[in-house]
Design an enzyme around this catalytic site. Sequence first.
Site, PDB file in Angstrom:
ATOM      1  CB  SER A  28     -16.226 -11.974 -40.762  1.00 18.65           C
ATOM      2  OG  SER A  28     -17.433 -11.400 -40.325  1.00 18.65           O
ATOM      3  CG  HIS A 128     -27.451  -1.185 -37.124  1.00 24.34           C
ATOM      4  ND1 HIS A 128     -26.720  -0.916 -35.981  1.00 24.34           N
ATOM      5  CD2 HIS A 128     -28.659  -1.628 -36.706  1.00 24.34           C
ATOM      6  CE1 HIS A 128     -27.466  -1.175 -34.931  1.00 24.34           C
ATOM      7  NE2 HIS A 128     -28.640  -1.609 -35.324  1.00 24.34           N
TER       8      HIS A 128
END
Length: 211
Positions: A28, A128
């Site tokens: 995504s 992250h």
Amino acid sequence: MEAPFIRPRVCSIEDPLRLAVLISGGGSILSSLLAFQSSEPRYHRTVIVLADRENAGGLEYGKRAGIPSVGIPLPKEMEGTERRLAHESLIQSQLQSSRAEVLILSGYMRIFTTSFVEKWKGRIVNIHPSLLPDFPGANAHRDVLSAGVSTTGCTVHLVDEGVDTGPILAQREVPVLEGDNEETLQERVKKVEHILYPETIDLFCRGRLLI
Ligand code: GRF
């Protein structure tokens, strides 16, 4: 002595940086980068999408955008370090033939060997889902919830020889809410990642981020 970080070349809208995006899952965030790149002329464009498995859902986003998108599974006939190195050399061949200049890790779930990182150091970017240096590793949301903190977020950083340890390019906070589970937290963090990653990649490619 550790290898130096070598920055990408100076680029322009006429001669954009050639990005390779590496994924393992649904992609995504790749999809938001592709939307960002197609919305107006940019200093970067995605020239290849690579996954470490053939069935990574995100390969479809690349294919739909007309970008070569290839799943490269780990070689079956080997194991351990030999297998990692053989896989990286398959990845490296694809990067070379597509003349990629910067690697964008976007949910890529493998750790590169030091020899691979050294080849690309300064030109590998990762996102992250926590506020590094807190909660590195593969289970950030689970670790955030077990620690009981009230704020998490996401971090864009350059990749070095460690795991989630390289220089930080950008961070954004996201609240942890009462009753959150890993899925609800991941969803809230991803909404922010979809904006932060394309914006930060853009600034990085334009040489606007100092490290
Ligand atoms: C993101 O949360 C990213 O921070 C992590 O993996 C997730 C990728 O999501 N490294 P998607 O595959 O782009 O949906």
